[in-house]
Design a protein around this motif. Sequence first.
Motif, PDB file in Angstrom:
ATOM      1  N   TYR A 143      15.646   4.849 -39.848  1.00 10.83           N
ATOM      2  CA  TYR A 143      16.713   5.136 -40.827  1.00 10.83           C
ATOM      3  C   TYR A 143      17.551   6.314 -40.358  1.00 10.83           C
ATOM      4  CZ  TYR A 143      13.177   2.343 -42.972  1.00 10.83           C
ATOM      5  OH  TYR A 143      12.252   1.360 -43.181  1.00 10.83           O
ATOM      6  N   GLN A 144      16.870   7.332 -39.823  1.00  9.89           N
ATOM      7  CA  GLN A 144      17.616   8.478 -39.300  1.00  9.89           C
ATOM      8  C   GLN A 144      18.488   8.046 -38.127  1.00  9.89           C
ATOM      9  OE1 GLN A 144      14.139  10.921 -38.605  1.00  9.89           O
ATOM     10  NE2 GLN A 144      14.603  12.247 -40.353  1.00  9.89           N
ATOM     11  N   ALA A 145      17.988   7.120 -37.321  1.00  8.62           N
ATOM     12  CA  ALA A 145      18.767   6.647 -36.174  1.00  8.62           C
ATOM     13  C   ALA A 145      20.022   5.917 -36.658  1.00  8.62           C
ATOM     14  CB  ALA A 145      17.916   5.730 -35.302  1.00  8.62           C
ATOM     15  N   ARG A 146      19.840   5.068 -37.658  1.00  7.62           N
ATOM     16  CA  ARG A 146      21.001   4.300 -38.146  1.00  7.62           C
ATOM     17  C   ARG A 146      21.976   5.189 -38.907  1.00  7.62           C
ATOM     18  NH1 ARG A 146      21.473  -0.827 -36.848  1.00  7.62           N
ATOM     19  NH2 ARG A 146      19.632  -1.600 -35.781  1.00  7.62           N
ATOM     20  N   ASP A 147      21.465   6.164 -39.661  1.00  5.13           N
ATOM     21  CA  ASP A 147      22.358   7.107 -40.339  1.00  5.13           C
ATOM     22  C   ASP A 147      23.208   7.861 -39.319  1.00  5.13           C
ATOM     23  OD1 ASP A 147      21.456   6.380 -42.799  1.00  5.13           O
ATOM     24  OD2 ASP A 147      20.143   8.129 -43.098  1.00  5.13           O
ATOM     25  N   ALA A 148      22.563   8.226 -38.213  1.00 11.43           N
ATOM     26  CA  ALA A 148      23.270   9.019 -37.203  1.00 11.43           C
ATOM     27  C   ALA A 148      24.418   8.222 -36.585  1.00 11.43           C
ATOM     28  CB  ALA A 148      22.292   9.480 -36.127  1.00 11.43           C
ATOM     29  N   LEU A 149      24.241   6.906 -36.469  1.00 11.30           N
ATOM     30  CA  LEU A 149      25.322   6.083 -35.896  1.00 11.30           C
ATOM     31  C   LEU A 149      26.606   6.281 -36.699  1.00 11.30           C
ATOM     32  CD1 LEU A 149      23.626   2.611 -35.161  1.00 11.30           C
ATOM     33  CD2 LEU A 149      23.989   4.529 -33.582  1.00 11.30           C
ATOM     34  N   ARG A 150      26.432   6.387 -38.018  1.00 14.31           N
ATOM     35  CA  ARG A 150      27.616   6.514 -38.883  1.00 14.31           C
ATOM     36  C   ARG A 150      28.294   7.874 -38.734  1.00 14.31           C
ATOM     37  NH1 ARG A 150      23.751   3.985 -41.980  1.00 14.31           N
ATOM     38  NH2 ARG A 150      24.122   1.746 -42.070  1.00 14.31           N
ATOM     39  N   ALA A 151      27.562   8.825 -38.187  1.00 17.47           N
ATOM     40  CA  ALA A 151      28.142  10.171 -38.030  1.00 17.47           C
ATOM     41  C   ALA A 151      28.824  10.348 -36.671  1.00 17.47           C
ATOM     42  CB  ALA A 151      27.049  11.220 -38.204  1.00 17.47           C
ATOM     43  N   ILE A 152      28.764   9.313 -35.839  1.00 15.79           N
ATOM     44  CA  ILE A 152      29.465   9.396 -34.549  1.00 15.79           C
ATOM     45  C   ILE A 152      30.930   9.025 -34.784  1.00 15.79           C
ATOM     46  CG2 ILE A 152      29.630   8.421 -32.215  1.00 15.79           C
ATOM     47  CD1 ILE A 152      26.610   7.868 -32.348  1.00 15.79           C
ATOM     48  N   THR A 153      31.808   9.884 -34.300  1.00 20.69           N
ATOM     49  CA  THR A 153      33.239   9.600 -34.471  1.00 20.69           C
ATOM     50  C   THR A 153      33.791   9.025 -33.169  1.00 20.69           C
ATOM     51  OG1 THR A 153      33.259  11.617 -35.765  1.00 20.69           O
ATOM     52  CG2 THR A 153      35.392  10.582 -35.336  1.00 20.69           C
ATOM     53  N   VAL A 154      34.420   7.876 -33.281  1.00 17.52           N
ATOM     54  CA  VAL A 154      35.016   7.261 -32.097  1.00 17.52           C
ATOM     55  C   VAL A 154      36.498   7.026 -32.369  1.00 17.52           C
ATOM     56  CG1 VAL A 154      34.816   5.434 -30.368  1.00 17.52           C
ATOM     57  CG2 VAL A 154      32.858   5.975 -31.819  1.00 17.52           C
ATOM     58  N   GLU A 155      37.282   7.428 -31.413  1.00 17.04           N
ATOM     59  CA  GLU A 155      38.709   7.115 -31.504  1.00 17.04           C
ATOM     60  C   GLU A 155      38.969   5.924 -30.583  1.00 17.04           C
ATOM     61  OE1 GLU A 155      42.306   9.556 -30.037  1.00 17.04           O
ATOM     62  OE2 GLU A 155      41.223  10.791 -31.539  1.00 17.04           O
ATOM     63  N   TYR A 156      39.401   4.835 -31.172  1.00 20.63           N
ATOM     64  CA  TYR A 156      39.652   3.629 -30.381  1.00 20.63           C
ATOM     65  C   TYR A 156      41.142   3.397 -30.216  1.00 20.63           C
ATOM     66  CZ  TYR A 156      34.819   2.175 -31.424  1.00 20.63           C
ATOM     67  OH  TYR A 156      33.462   2.105 -31.532  1.00 20.63           O
ATOM     68  N   GLU A 157      41.534   2.894 -29.072  1.00 17.67           N
ATOM     69  CA  GLU A 157      42.867   2.301 -28.959  1.00 17.67           C
ATOM     70  C   GLU A 157      42.656   0.806 -29.138  1.00 17.67           C
ATOM     71  OE1 GLU A 157      45.052   3.103 -25.362  1.00 17.67           O
ATOM     72  OE2 GLU A 157      46.371   1.384 -25.735  1.00 17.67           O
ATOM     73  N   VAL A 158      43.078   0.312 -30.293  1.00 16.85           N
ATOM     74  CA  VAL A 158      42.819  -1.088 -30.618  1.00 16.85           C
ATOM     75  C   VAL A 158      43.855  -1.964 -29.927  1.00 16.85           C
ATOM     76  CG1 VAL A 158      42.592  -2.749 -32.489  1.00 16.85           C
ATOM     77  CG2 VAL A 158      41.754  -0.418 -32.799  1.00 16.85           C
ATOM     78  N   LEU A 159      43.373  -2.928 -29.169  1.00 17.00           N
ATOM     79  CA  LEU A 159      44.258  -3.788 -28.372  1.00 17.00           C
ATOM     80  C   LEU A 159      44.380  -5.162 -29.020  1.00 17.00           C
ATOM     81  CD1 LEU A 159      42.671  -2.919 -24.894  1.00 17.00           C
ATOM     82  CD2 LEU A 159      44.768  -1.951 -25.876  1.00 17.00           C
TER      83      LEU A 159
END
Length: 784
Positions: A143-159
């Motif tokens: 659960y901690q692993a999956r919660d942490a995924l949501r705290a990663i910020t990614v800036e995407y260039e959507v193509l």
Amino acid sequence: MAANPDKEKKVETFPVPDTPRPGEAPQPWGKTRFVGKPLPRVDAYELVSGSAVYSSDVRLPNMLYGAILGCPHPNALVKRLDTGRAEKMPGVRFVISGATPEANLKWPYRQWRPPKEISGKLFDPHCRFEGDAVAAVAAETPYQARDALRAITVEYEVLPFVVDERKALEAGAPPVQDEGNLVQTERYERGDVAKGFTEADLILEENYRTACEIHTPMELHGCVAHWEGDRLTLWESTQGVFAIQSEIAAILGLPLAKIRVIGHYMGGGFGSKLQPGKYTAIAALLARRAGRPVKLILSREETYLMVGNRPPCNMRLKAGVKKNGTLTALDFSLLATGGAYPAGGTALVDWQVRDLYNCPNVRIESTDVYVNAGPARPFRAPGHPQGSWALEQMMDALAKSLKMDPVELRVKNVPTVSQGRDGQPPYVTSGLKQCLEEGARAFGWKDARGKTGKPAANDSGKGDLRRGVGMASGLWFAGGAMPPATIIIRMFSDGSVNLNMGASDLGTGTKTVMACVAAEELGVPPESIQIENADTGTTQYTRPSGGSKTVPTESPAVRAAAIHVKQQLLSMAAEELKVDPSDLTLMDGTIASRSDSSKSVKISALAGLKKRGVIIGIGSRDPDPAGKIVNPFAAQFCEVEVNIKTGEVKILRFLGAHDSGRVMNRLTYDNQVFGGITMGIGLAMTEGRVLDGTQTGKMLNRNWYEYKLPTALDVPTELVSLPIELLSPEINTTGAKGLGEPVTIPTAAAIANAVYDATGIRVTASPISPMQLCKLLSERLKEG
Ligand code: MOS
């Protein structure tokens, strides 16, 4: 396991045939005690009691949990990745991504037919399909692993993206790969197709499409990774431990001997677990960095995106036939996609058209394209059900136009050689004609066919229900010989037996079949044989359980190993009893002289065996006979009831007639037949990946609620399995040809043909949903 009193009753006792002399190939059995009988699974107790351990059950001391951040877009560049907040969350140990030096690895994508390879990255800064890995977390709890995924910020260039293979080659379609969207076009031709069509009295042409299916095995994909020094151990849910070993060795740059892959019980794979996933390599990297074991099991949603599919396929088939039913030409063109990387989108779709029926003039053009979707993987009889959907509906339409019975038309065109292969080698055995004729008889085809199309008898006055019957046949291109296969059987001094096999039992009953084969030779009860789970560290090398090869490849090696044990045992006993070994029989733990009933000895009382402690038998598998082909054949028949107001289709009954060589165990055999039919019902009636082609490119039905698998309510209660058991010593020394895949090849087409028989409507695109059928029925009404 607990004793089953009924089982004892059912087993007929026959003498086990004589042991072949050294160097002599064992011939298929005469009468058997265990092989072919409906014996329950040797591991039934573990399976039904919940005590069987699956890879996903493995829990090691001090274990961390991994989770993968997947790209939410079908085509995007990772511009910036901020893991700082995630790393500070409770329980989170660290985050890895493409910026982590040891995780900056190539990820090979391989198309197996025709071969082609492109490498991506384990964490690719250019995500070409939704769900591709962007980063991964290791934490103290899942659960901690999956919660942490949501705290990663990614800036995407959507193509811009293309997810519909039919649009991939259009001008202006966004390129999925640098080379464009064409993977390759493969051509096959024999004879003269143009001439074949001039010889035809009737030519029909039709477009067909099958939707993309997802494997969805019960057990999720994943593994546990653990390092001891420089040695990596993986507990992986896999069809082939040695395949995982070799691919992970190549990806991580490790010597093969430094990787141990352990298989456990398996909750299915259907082809999606023939190779490692990114999750395998990521778990290994997380575990190495942490110095602790890491468990990484994908969520159901992730498996819909990341671990393969049966590709969607668009087909056009033109067929020419003479008035008497002789096929003169087949022209087949297809367009399919393996997703964003080479993965075999069109692989083997052509095989039914190439090889199922006699036809001198055949042309095939297969075009494979890239789209922004997860890569395909082999899926139970790769390509074959798609090709069958086209060819077998075409055969039905030809029969209708010729006013010929569909079974008769097929029987007219049964081949004796494999026309699709160079030199047109003969089949060792072909039960196609028997599957068709005996299947039709057992189903009551003629009689049922005469009653269809009219309102059904059970229709309570509304006149909305129509009955129909349909059938289709098929062949699977492999017959199972994929040596090397080596088996070691050990008999200990008390007579108990251990069988060491490197092949995985995917849940199909492999262990039970192997136990019966060994038991047959050794005269011990099958359930007394201890079978090791596949493990590269302890069991013998073999190729993965796939291609319906497990039983035909492993069982002759098991038989040879058991015979090797028996030979040593009998010569030991011959010495002690002072008789000739050929005078001895082995049954229920006792070796006895045929000619002198006073001479017998229990295995556990053999002085020689006590002294040695063990007898080791080694068995291997010879290749198939040169210049001949071992293939399974099939014909299936079904009856449906269609509500012409609602478009609902109820499948009333199904019969599968299969020539897969020897029936090794009647219960697991029938399980395969019914399972294959169930899966084919999914292709025909309910399943289909839905991608949002206009706005997001995302998969819209990524769960068991919205992605419709057939349930018990969709499967008829009347399911009949009719084995057509043609035996030949040329098949192999057990006589099995492979069953798991042929059983799902003709199912969907048989259903479509039955729906046509009931309604006069030909549904050429799967699935035959009530919505689609309703639309087609109302269009017909409008046309009057
Ligand atoms: Mo199969 S698709 O070879 O597991």
